[in-house]
Enzyme design. Structure first.
Site, PDB file in Angstrom:
ATOM      1  CB  VAL A 118      -0.873  -0.029   1.219  1.00 21.11           C
ATOM      2  CG1 VAL A 118      -1.622   1.216   1.408  1.00 21.11           C
ATOM      3  CG2 VAL A 118      -1.833  -1.166   1.162  1.00 21.11           C
ATOM      4  CB  THR A 119       2.216   3.891  -1.713  1.00 27.96           C
ATOM      5  OG1 THR A 119       3.025   4.853  -1.353  1.00 27.96           O
ATOM      6  CG2 THR A 119       1.716   3.914  -2.986  1.00 27.96           C
ATOM      7  CB  ILE A 167       9.731   2.731  -7.545  1.00 25.88           C
ATOM      8  CG1 ILE A 167      10.733   3.790  -7.626  1.00 25.88           C
ATOM      9  CG2 ILE A 167       9.800   2.008  -8.780  1.00 25.88           C
ATOM     10  CD1 ILE A 167      12.090   3.585  -7.741  1.00 25.88           C
ATOM     11  N   GLY A 168       6.606   1.183  -8.019  1.00 24.60           N
ATOM     12  CA  GLY A 168       6.022   0.113  -8.338  1.00 24.60           C
ATOM     13  C   GLY A 168       5.660  -0.040  -9.571  1.00 24.60           C
ATOM     14  CB  CYS A 206       6.286   0.723   0.517  1.00 27.36           C
ATOM     15  SG  CYS A 206       5.933   2.178  -0.189  1.00 27.36           S
TER      16      CYS A 206
END
Length: 259
Positions: A85-86, A166-167, A196
């Site tokens: 999760v972000t 970043i994802g 994250c």
């Protein structure tokens, strides 16, 4: 004659773009990149308050329960990217690279038969992540922030606090989703989740590190320039309409950043 440098087309989308709308835009652009209709591209934008859940997200990452977050005016959405999760919100710069991994990066442009080739195309997701981190770190350095990566973790850190996440998701060799850097937004929503999936992580922003206000305009330009540089590309600023193949005015000239 010097070999031509492949381009990165950069589109800056103004306003706060709803997350689901941004996913639709990325999907359309990825299909165009897969078909070779556009070169590697980068969308830069901001979202309204939104939590996104990566494929490895756990219920405990949103300890208040999804209904509570919606009641606070923060949307919650599942996403195909990796990670957990972000948070996204105003004052955070989000970059969505639509880029090919491996092979010939370039696509036909303006009917030209001869296309510039680039031999530093990332061969896999890990290399892509490392180049993305490097571009963000250089952009932050331009603003006077010393940032770094941490072994075993994805993202960018300024001291003990995380400043960039970043994802990615890759389909048929082309990336989607991307990176987010905190510029001058409200960081409180990060305190309501496990960002994250990292327990006790604290977040920071360009504003908190430098005290500079109204930094989004300049930082947006620096990130595009440094991101393109990290991949051995030359950025060209274009409109979103051009990326989508809609009728519009000609692309802007190649942009450079003053020292």
């Amino acid at each position: 004659m010097a070999e031509a440098v492949a381009e990165l087309w950069v589109a800056r989308v103004h306003g706060h773009v709803p997350y689901t709308e941004a996913v639709e835009l990325q999907t359309r652009l990825r299909e165009r990149r897969q078909a070779g209709e556009i070169p590697d591209s980068l969308l830069l934008l901001e979202h309204p308050p939104t939590y996104t859940k990566g494929r490895r997200s756990e219920k405990s990452d949103l300890p208040m329960g999804e209904d509570w977050y919606w009641s606070q005016g923060i949307e919650v959405h599942d996403t195909s990217r990796g990670g957990r999760v972000t948070y996204h919100g105003p004052g955070q710069l989000v970059g969505y690279p639509i880029m090919r991994l491996g092979g010939d990066r370039t696509a036909p442009q303006d009917g030209e038969a001869d296309r510039p080739r680039d031999h530093s195309v990332p061969s896999d997701v890990i290399e892509f992540l490392r180049k993305t981190e490097a571009g963000i770190i250089r952009a932050l350095a331009d603003e006077g922030v010393e940032a770094e990566v941490r072994e075993g973790l994805t993202g960018v850190w300024a001291g003990e606090r995380k400043i960039g996440s970043i994802g990615l998701h890759v389909s048929r060799g082309v990336t989607m989703h991307g990176f987010a850097v905190n510029v001058d937004g409200d960081l409180q929503p990060f305190e309501w989740i496990v960002p994250c999936g990292i327990e006790n992580v604290r977040m920071t922003s360009l504003y908190l590190e430098t005290g500079l206000t109204d930094g989004m305009t300049c930082f947006r330009k620096r990130v595009a320039w440094r991101f393109a540089e990290a991949f051995g590309l030359r950025q060209r600023v274009v409109t979103l309409e051009r990326l989508l193949g809609s009728p519009e005015r000609a692309a802007s000239p190649v942009e450079s950043i003053p020292a």
